[in-house]
Design an enzyme around this catalytic site. Structure first.
Site, mmCIF file in Angstrom:
data_model
loop_
_atom_site.group_PDB
_atom_site.id
_atom_site.type_symbol
_atom_site.label_atom_id
_atom_site.label_comp_id
_atom_site.label_asym_id
_atom_site.label_seq_id
_atom_site.Cartn_x
_atom_site.Cartn_y
_atom_site.Cartn_z
ATOM 1 N N CYS A 1 -14.228 5.000 -3.234
ATOM 2 C CA CYS A 1 -15.458 4.941 -2.445
ATOM 3 C C CYS A 1 -15.815 6.290 -1.846
ATOM 4 C CB CYS A 1 -15.331 3.894 -1.351
ATOM 5 S SG CYS A 1 -14.188 4.347 -0.051
ATOM 6 N N ASP B 1 -8.262 -0.043 -4.475
ATOM 7 C CA ASP B 1 -9.434 0.810 -4.710
ATOM 8 C C ASP B 1 -9.499 1.375 -6.128
ATOM 9 O OD1 ASP B 1 -7.390 2.596 -4.708
ATOM 10 O OD2 ASP B 1 -8.173 3.879 -3.109
ATOM 11 N N ASP C 1 0.869 -1.181 0.000
ATOM 12 C CA ASP C 1 0.000 0.000 0.000
ATOM 13 C C ASP C 1 0.901 1.226 0.000
ATOM 14 O OD1 ASP C 1 -3.265 0.333 1.204
ATOM 15 O OD2 ASP C 1 -2.024 2.059 0.701
#
Ligand SMILES: [Zn+2]
Length: 256
Positions: free
Chosen positions: A189, A129, A61
């Site tokens: 999101c 994502d 990440d």
């Protein structure tokens, strides 16, 4: 191969299951899983993969914790916004089970770096994502002949699919979504919102499917369910399963 007594005790509730047993637990201890994304899916997936005794976890990440993550990203705490997710995730694993091996990759995965990031994995679990990363990871998995679990969530809906596009009759993730999204970050999101527990459902279900794939060599939980996409509906609530077909013209896995 045999696990030491303290590990047999730690995993007693696994080992008593005929589907796992000592052989299955030893297989999990030898497994390497690359976790792409340490967010709403990656956090609970990491907790259950570490809980399952997956021996080596590669944590990928490039982000830092934001206070708005705490509603669903279960490994982070109120004091931690601004800190690196991979650093915090490594600290979480070390405190939870110091026997497990952890490697951190604190960069965004690109088409160029994906092959190196996933090298040596038994399985890649992608809970990131954005489509550009998902497709880069999927293509690298096909090229390296590594199975991929892809998980996504938004609002009250989730998707978890197992892909083995390197096998002759099995689709890859690109067979499912096509080529339209390679350059787009169109599915964050932030605009749509998400019920936190939906991310938990998708993440823990992905961890279950990961264990299924990792135990496939010893029979374990049965069929690894390649090409099956599970749709989780939090409003109904319920779950449906779609079978994805291999696209002979697929850029990554096709033969046409
Ligand atoms: Zn494909």
């Amino acid at each position: 191969m045999a696990l030491p007594p303290d590990r047999l005790e730690r995993f007693a509730r696994h080992i008593v299951l005929p589907e796992i047993g000592g052989a299955g637990q030893a297989l999990l201890a030898q497994a390497t899983v690359v976790l792409i994304g340490l967010g709403g899916i990656g956090s609970p997936a990491l907790q259950y993969l570490a809980g399952a005794g997956v021996g080596t976890l590669v944590l990928v990440d490039d982000d830092a914790v934001d206070v708005s993550n705490l509603q669903r990203q279960t490994i982070y705490r109120a004091s931690e916004p601004g800190r690196s997710k991979t650093e915090l995730a490594e600290l979480w694993v070390r405190a939870f089970d110091p026997v497990l091996n952890v490697r951190r990759v604190s960069q965004r995965v690109t088409r160029e770096s994906a092959g190196e990031v996933i090298a040596g994995a038994d399985l890649v679990l992608d809970g990131c994502d954005n489509f550009a990363t998902r497709l880069a990871v999927s293509d690298a998995c096909v090229a390296a002949r590594i199975p991929l679990l892809s998980a996504a969530v938004g609002r009250f809906q989730g998707q978890v699919g197992a892909f083995a596009g390197h096998l002759p009759d099995q689709p890859c993730y690109r067979c499912y979504v096509g080529d339209a999204f390679d350059a787009d970050d169109c599915d964050t999101c932030a605009e749509d919102g998400m019920l936190g527990a939906m991310a938990g459902w998708a993440g823990t279900f992905a961890a279950l499917q990961a264990v299924r794939v990792l135990l496939a060599p010893v029979g374990g939980l049965g069929d690894p369910q390649w090409g099956k996409l599970h749709l989780l509906d939090g409003l109904a609530p319920g779950m449906r399963t779609l079978a994805i077909a291999k696209d002979p013209g697929c850029k990554a896995c096709g033969t046409a």
